[in-house]
Design a protein around this motif. Structure first.
Motif, PDB file in Angstrom:
ATOM      1  N   GLN A 147       3.140  -4.370  -2.230  1.00  0.00           N
ATOM      2  CA  GLN A 147       4.063  -4.107  -1.704  1.00  0.00           C
ATOM      3  C   GLN A 147       3.842  -2.504  -1.479  1.00  0.00           C
ATOM      4  N   VAL A 148       4.455  -2.159  -0.519  1.00  0.00           N
ATOM      5  CA  VAL A 148       4.176  -0.577  -0.151  1.00  0.00           C
ATOM      6  C   VAL A 148       5.297   0.324  -1.095  1.00  0.00           C
ATOM      7  N   ALA A 149       4.738   1.350  -2.234  1.00  0.00           N
ATOM      8  CA  ALA A 149       5.563   2.015  -3.417  1.00  0.00           C
ATOM      9  C   ALA A 149       5.233   3.278  -3.522  1.00  0.00           C
ATOM     10  N   ARG A 150       4.916   3.981  -4.337  1.00  0.00           N
ATOM     11  CA  ARG A 150       4.622   5.234  -5.068  1.00  0.00           C
ATOM     12  C   ARG A 150       3.050   4.866  -6.074  1.00  0.00           C
ATOM     13  N   ILE A 151       2.491   5.668  -5.714  1.00  0.00           N
ATOM     14  CA  ILE A 151       0.998   5.687  -6.790  1.00  0.00           C
ATOM     15  C   ILE A 151       2.011   5.363  -8.478  1.00  0.00           C
ATOM     16  N   VAL A 152       2.891   5.897  -8.023  1.00  0.00           N
ATOM     17  CA  VAL A 152       3.169   5.644 -10.139  1.00  0.00           C
ATOM     18  C   VAL A 152       3.785   3.954  -9.960  1.00  0.00           C
ATOM     19  N   ASP A 153       3.872   3.828  -9.384  1.00  0.00           N
ATOM     20  CA  ASP A 153       4.232   2.106  -9.301  1.00  0.00           C
ATOM     21  C   ASP A 153       2.803   1.189  -9.046  1.00  0.00           C
ATOM     22  N   ALA A 154       1.544   1.659  -8.141  1.00  0.00           N
ATOM     23  CA  ALA A 154       0.497   0.512  -8.802  1.00  0.00           C
ATOM     24  C   ALA A 154      -0.083   0.961  -9.251  1.00  0.00           C
ATOM     25  N   THR A 155       0.022   2.250  -9.949  1.00  0.00           N
ATOM     26  CA  THR A 155      -0.568   2.099 -11.253  1.00  0.00           C
ATOM     27  C   THR A 155       0.306   1.199 -12.885  1.00  0.00           C
ATOM     28  N   ALA A 156       1.073   1.587 -12.633  1.00  0.00           N
ATOM     29  CA  ALA A 156       1.657  -0.188 -13.351  1.00  0.00           C
ATOM     30  C   ALA A 156       1.847  -0.972 -13.189  1.00  0.00           C
ATOM     31  N   GLU A 198      -0.474  -4.204 -15.797  1.00  0.00           N
ATOM     32  CA  GLU A 198       0.226  -4.970 -16.081  1.00  0.00           C
ATOM     33  C   GLU A 198      -0.609  -5.515 -15.922  1.00  0.00           C
ATOM     34  N   ALA A 199      -1.554  -5.494 -14.778  1.00  0.00           N
ATOM     35  CA  ALA A 199      -2.524  -6.916 -14.312  1.00  0.00           C
ATOM     36  C   ALA A 199      -3.597  -6.541 -15.511  1.00  0.00           C
ATOM     37  N   ALA A 200      -4.148  -5.493 -16.503  1.00  0.00           N
ATOM     38  CA  ALA A 200      -5.510  -5.198 -16.948  1.00  0.00           C
ATOM     39  C   ALA A 200      -4.828  -5.759 -18.336  1.00  0.00           C
ATOM     40  N   LEU A 201      -3.171  -5.781 -18.679  1.00  0.00           N
ATOM     41  CA  LEU A 201      -3.118  -6.186 -20.312  1.00  0.00           C
ATOM     42  C   LEU A 201      -2.957  -8.203 -20.095  1.00  0.00           C
ATOM     43  N   LEU A 217     -11.835 -15.911  -5.796  1.00  0.00           N
ATOM     44  CA  LEU A 217     -11.560 -15.287  -7.253  1.00  0.00           C
ATOM     45  C   LEU A 217     -11.453 -16.172  -7.787  1.00  0.00           C
ATOM     46  N   GLN A 218     -11.163 -16.529  -9.124  1.00  0.00           N
ATOM     47  CA  GLN A 218     -10.470 -17.221 -10.353  1.00  0.00           C
ATOM     48  C   GLN A 218      -9.019 -16.575 -10.762  1.00  0.00           C
ATOM     49  N   ASP A 219      -9.731 -15.152 -11.038  1.00  0.00           N
ATOM     50  CA  ASP A 219      -8.406 -14.452 -11.724  1.00  0.00           C
ATOM     51  C   ASP A 219      -7.966 -13.471 -10.508  1.00  0.00           C
ATOM     52  N   LEU A 220      -7.274 -13.667  -9.834  1.00  0.00           N
ATOM     53  CA  LEU A 220      -6.974 -12.618  -9.226  1.00  0.00           C
ATOM     54  C   LEU A 220      -5.695 -11.202  -8.843  1.00  0.00           C
ATOM     55  N   HIS A 221      -5.073 -10.727  -9.703  1.00  0.00           N
ATOM     56  CA  HIS A 221      -4.496  -9.745  -9.717  1.00  0.00           C
ATOM     57  C   HIS A 221      -4.010  -8.472  -8.855  1.00  0.00           C
ATOM     58  N   VAL A 222      -3.250  -9.034  -7.728  1.00  0.00           N
ATOM     59  CA  VAL A 222      -2.212  -7.379  -6.828  1.00  0.00           C
ATOM     60  C   VAL A 222      -2.091  -6.756  -6.750  1.00  0.00           C
ATOM     61  N   ALA A 223      -1.741  -5.653  -6.561  1.00  0.00           N
ATOM     62  CA  ALA A 223      -1.300  -4.159  -7.028  1.00  0.00           C
ATOM     63  C   ALA A 223      -1.083  -3.501  -6.055  1.00  0.00           C
ATOM     64  N   GLY A 224      -0.446  -2.486  -5.903  1.00  0.00           N
ATOM     65  CA  GLY A 224      -0.215  -1.466  -4.626  1.00  0.00           C
ATOM     66  C   GLY A 224       0.600  -1.611  -3.784  1.00  0.00           C
ATOM     67  N   ASP A 225       0.149  -1.199  -3.092  1.00  0.00           N
ATOM     68  CA  ASP A 225      -0.171  -1.790  -1.447  1.00  0.00           C
ATOM     69  C   ASP A 225       0.040  -3.331  -0.890  1.00  0.00           C
TER      70      ASP A 225
END
Length: 165
Positions: free
Chosen positions: A147-156, A160-163, A136-144
């Motif tokens: 880094q392992v975290a809470r769902i609220v962190d993954a959503t943020a 951020e990646a979508a913006l 993929l040309q433009d890959l954004h990594v989120a959530g677990d």
């Protein structure tokens, strides 16, 4: 995660996350090994489904990784549901007889469980990131995967990646 504890690979040992998503099922008496947010929530889930539940946590209190308000509610629910909580107890082994714990240097066997639910931490899983890198040309990594975290962190992170697109 499955820490290197003797007996951790026994068939009656399941992951707490698997319970919460319906991938694993347990019998009537369950020891939840680990009393962080996932362990405490798994204990509530099981007790609400008429299981006799004991949380075994090595820290002096449970669910300390939760925000104060939901933690207070969860602790109240656990009490209402009759969940037994053992703190300050490090799990040393899972045996035919039960869970061998160490509390302040004193070893004790906690007995009588049909199953054990592991909630002793999580680790990041970025396998898909490795597969997609270079594809993929433009890959954004989120959530677990990041880094392992809470769902609220993954959503943020996802927002951020979508913006950035």
């Amino acid at each position: 995660m499955k820490p290197p504890i003797p007996g951790i690979d026994r068939p009656e040992v399941v992951l707490a996350n698997d319970l919460l998503v319906g991938k694993a099922f347990v019998g009537p008496r369950v020891a939840v090994l680990g009393g962080g947010m996932v362990g405490a929530e798994a204990a509530e889930y099981l007790a609400d489904r008429r299981r006799e539940v004991t949380i075994i946590e090595m820290l002096d209190s449970i669910a300390t990784d939760m925000p104060a308000t939901p933690r207070a509610y969860l602790l109240q629910r656990l009490q209402q549901l009759g969940v037994r909580i053992i703190t300050g107890a490090k799990v040393e082994a899972i045996t035919d007889d039960g869970v061998l714990v160490n509390r302040n240097g004193q070893r004790t066997m906690v007995e009588g469980f049909s199953n054990y639910a592991l909630a002793m931490g999580s680790k990041s899983n970025d396998d898909l990131v490795s597969e997609l890198s270079g594809v993929l040309q433009d890959l954004h990594v989120a959530g677990d995967a990041r880094q392992v975290a809470r769902i609220v962190d993954a959503t943020a992170q996802a927002a951020e990646a979508a913006l950035q697109l």
